[in-house]
Design a protein around this motif. Structure first.
Motif, short mmCIF file in Angstrom:
data_model
loop_
_atom_site.label_atom_id
_atom_site.label_comp_id
_atom_site.label_asym_id
_atom_site.label_seq_id
_atom_site.Cartn_x
_atom_site.Cartn_y
_atom_site.Cartn_z
N TYR A 24 59.52 -5.77 28.04
CA TYR A 24 58.88 -5.29 26.64
C TYR A 24 59.26 -6.44 25.74
O TYR A 24 58.48 -6.95 24.79
CB TYR A 24 59.30 -3.83 26.38
N PHE A 32 62.72 -2.59 22.31
CA PHE A 32 61.81 -1.52 23.27
C PHE A 32 62.45 -0.29 22.61
O PHE A 32 61.62 0.75 21.95
CB PHE A 32 62.11 -1.58 24.73
N ASN A 74 51.61 -1.23 23.61
CA ASN A 74 52.63 -2.26 24.24
C ASN A 74 53.50 -1.41 25.23
O ASN A 74 53.98 -1.93 26.21
CB ASN A 74 53.44 -2.57 23.07
N ILE A 75 54.05 -0.07 24.93
CA ILE A 75 54.78 0.71 25.66
C ILE A 75 53.92 0.75 27.19
O ILE A 75 54.64 0.47 28.11
CB ILE A 75 55.30 1.95 25.05
N SER A 78 53.65 -2.42 29.07
CA SER A 78 55.05 -2.58 29.81
C SER A 78 55.36 -1.91 31.13
O SER A 78 55.99 -2.51 32.07
CB SER A 78 56.13 -2.52 28.74
#
Length: 123
Positions: A24, A32, A74-75, A78
């Motif tokens: 991440y 993160f 984004n999380i 990842s």
């Protein structure tokens, strides 16, 4: 920990390992765990069994001030990249989906996120 869910008719694998926070950070130049903490105020505003249709408009507006949808995307990217190294860069990956209903997806992967936050300390 790994989980497969269906998004827009496609099976998508999500996985968390010790490398997920580093992946991440490498991709998004952001921490993160610090970003996860930005989502913490939402737990106070949204109970686990949220009934959005009957929710007070003011409460929804208050919650929207805390939301940064980029964090969610984004999380999720990842965790998907951790599960499948062949997935493309985030925008290209998201372009594969006509719909990407965060409201349905995020609750299904919360346990994966929580697994990165848990301690392995023996009792």
């Amino acid at each position: 920990m790994e989980k497969t869910i269906v998004i827009d008719g496609k099976e998508v694998r999500f996985k968390t390992t010790a490398a997920t926070p580093l992946r991440y950070k490498a991709q998004f130049q952001s921490d993160f765990f610090a970003d996860l903490l930005k989502l913490a105020p939402l737990k106070k505003l949204f109970p686990k069994n949220l009934d959005v249709e009957n929710m007070d408009v003011e409460k929804i507006q208050e919650a929207m001030r805390y939301l940064d949808f980029d964090l969610f995307y984004n999380i999720l990217w990842s965790m998907a990249k951790t599960a499948d190294k062949s997935i493309p860069e985030p925008l290209e990956w998201l372009d594969q989906f006509e719909v990407f209903p965060l409201k349905e997806i995020f609750p299904q992967v919360q346990d994966l996120i929580n697994s990165n936050l848990q301690s392995s300390k023996k009792k």
